[in-house]
Design a protein around this motif. Structure first.
Motif, short mmCIF file in Angstrom:
data_model
loop_
_atom_site.label_atom_id
_atom_site.label_comp_id
_atom_site.label_asym_id
_atom_site.label_seq_id
_atom_site.Cartn_x
_atom_site.Cartn_y
_atom_site.Cartn_z
N PRO A 66 0.50 -1.00 -0.11
CA PRO A 66 -0.18 0.00 0.21
C PRO A 66 1.10 1.32 0.09
O PRO A 66 2.12 1.54 0.36
CB PRO A 66 -0.36 0.18 1.54
N SER A 67 0.05 2.25 -0.32
CA SER A 67 0.99 3.49 -0.27
C SER A 67 1.44 3.66 1.17
O SER A 67 2.55 5.24 1.48
CB SER A 67 0.22 4.84 -1.27
N ASP A 68 0.20 4.10 2.12
CA ASP A 68 0.01 3.96 3.17
C ASP A 68 0.58 2.65 4.35
O ASP A 68 -0.12 1.93 3.84
CB ASP A 68 -1.06 4.80 3.76
N ASP A 70 -1.35 1.24 6.06
CA ASP A 70 -3.02 1.10 6.72
C ASP A 70 -3.36 -0.01 5.77
O ASP A 70 -3.36 -0.96 4.97
CB ASP A 70 -3.75 1.82 5.32
N ALA A 72 -6.20 -1.41 6.13
CA ALA A 72 -6.80 -2.70 5.40
C ALA A 72 -6.41 -2.31 4.09
O ALA A 72 -6.74 -4.04 3.18
CB ALA A 72 -8.16 -1.48 5.28
N GLN A 73 -5.61 -0.99 3.62
CA GLN A 73 -4.97 -1.65 2.33
C GLN A 73 -3.81 -2.72 2.32
O GLN A 73 -4.50 -3.23 0.72
CB GLN A 73 -4.74 -0.53 1.98
N GLN A 74 -3.46 -2.96 2.89
CA GLN A 74 -2.29 -4.55 2.69
C GLN A 74 -3.64 -5.88 2.42
O GLN A 74 -3.07 -6.75 1.61
CB GLN A 74 -2.07 -4.22 3.51
N ARG A 76 -6.77 -5.91 1.04
CA ARG A 76 -7.59 -5.82 -0.48
C ARG A 76 -6.27 -5.79 -1.05
O ARG A 76 -6.91 -6.63 -1.73
CB ARG A 76 -7.89 -4.77 -0.54
N ILE A 77 -5.05 -6.41 -1.15
CA ILE A 77 -4.08 -6.39 -1.62
C ILE A 77 -3.78 -8.19 -1.83
O ILE A 77 -3.78 -8.75 -3.13
CB ILE A 77 -2.22 -5.52 -1.82
N ASP A 80 -7.37 -9.86 -3.54
CA ASP A 80 -6.34 -9.65 -4.71
C ASP A 80 -5.43 -10.66 -5.37
O ASP A 80 -5.74 -11.40 -6.42
CB ASP A 80 -6.17 -8.20 -5.28
#
Length: 330
Positions: A66-68, A70, A72-74, A76-77, A80
């Motif tokens: 992730p760009s931050d 975070d 939650a972002q991680q 989601r990656i 995917d």
């Protein structure tokens, strides 16, 4: 004679076709490494290890994140990558507990899961640790104590309150201080800012206003000590005014070490666990057992491992000083 010659040619062609088909059909494993945040020196260096492992081990290995920092972002990656059907996922978690269910989902689908900086990670096949975490935590706080004259006020920076290893080191260090340095005092709860130099700079400036007698900072997260040093530079501090120790990238920290604004850094070469995670994933994908004492291919040659349950330990602690920071080469 002619019939034997023809049969020989035909047999050779058939064998050649079979061998070519076997090579062409050979599995190229896809191994994705998911880091806490992209674009910072620490994980740029870890990616060097991933890329070298891809080349050396003949696998499709790459790094994303992730760009931050975070969780939650991680997550989601990772979701995917599960949908994509990769063979293995290697993760440096932002939040071990939040990451657990999605890693278990990956394993349920037959994907190998390797983590780093997250011992006892739910949902992982193995966790790779480049150091002895107890020794590492105690070394940082012993260095801080020595630089502070074993007394005075100090603070702790971590990447976030959910990063497993940063908080483990803090727990180990605080227990070590309690037993050995009764005249040292933690002024406030650990502060989450170690993944951002700007945030750790701001937090250091706030600490100096609130606790004017502050004498030391331990920074876990490779940008925590950098931000602290920048704040002391802004204050026109002299060497020894503030003890700052913790995890740093050598080249990034060298100017602050040379001026005495960072006392000392402790870490390992992030490229090593980047490489090791890919190597462990391939071993498992090819059906080989991970055993205590086995040697893994690494950035600088094979290294023997210690296996503790599902935790793979390497012994690679580095002390970063003004004298060796530039020589280490990363």
């Amino acid at each position: 004679m002619m019939n034997k010659f023809v049969r020989s040619i035909a047999l050779s062609a058939l064998m050649g076709a079979f061998l070519f088909s076997g090579i062409a059909g050979a599995k190229e494993y896809e191994i994705a490494t998911v880091v806490k945040i992209t674009g910072i020196p620490w994980f740029n260096r870890l990616e060097d290890g991933v890329k070298k492992a891809a080349k050396d081990l003949n696998v499709k290995a790459y790094q994303v994140g992730p760009s931050d920092a975070d969780p939650a972002q991680q997550i989601r990656i990772v979701e995917d990558l599960i949908a994509k059907g990769v063979d293995a996922i290697c993760v440096v978690p932002n939040d071990a507990n939040a990451m657990g269910p999605v890693l278990q989902k990956a394993r349920d689908k037959g994907i190998v899961v390797i983590t780093h900086e997250s011992p006892n990670q739910p949902g992982a096949d193995y966790d790779v640790e480049a150091i002895d975490n107890v020794e590492f935590g105690e070394m940082n706080f012993a260095c801080l104590a020595d630089a502070m004259g074993e007394k005075g006020d100090f603070a702790i920076f971590v990447g976030s309150l959910t990063v497993p290893l940063h908080n483990l080191w803090a727990d180990i260090g605080l227990e070590y201080v309690k037993k050995n340095y009764p005249d040292m005092k933690l002024v406030t709860d650990r502060i989450p800012c170690g993944e951002s130099a700007e945030e750790s700079y701001k937090k250091t400036m706030e600490l100096l206003k609130t606790y004017p007698n502050l004498k030391g900072i331990v920074g876990f997260g490779s940008l925590g000590p950098i931000g602290g040093a920048r704040a002391m530079e802004k204050q026109k501090a002299k060497p020894g005014d503030m003890a700052i120790v913790g995890t740093v990238m050598p080249e990034h920290a060298s100017r602050y070490l040379s001026r005495g604004l960072i006392t000392k850094g402790f870490l390992w070469d992030p490229a090593d666990p980047g490489y090791a995670m890919v190597a462990v994933a391939k071993e498992i994908l090819e059906g080989r057992e991970i055993k205590d004492g086995m040697e893994l291919p690494m950035m600088t040659g094979p290294k023997a491992i210690t296996l503790d349950g599902n935790i793979i330990k390497l012994n690679a602690i580095l002390e970063i000083t003004a004298e060796n920071a530039r020589e280490l080469g990363f």
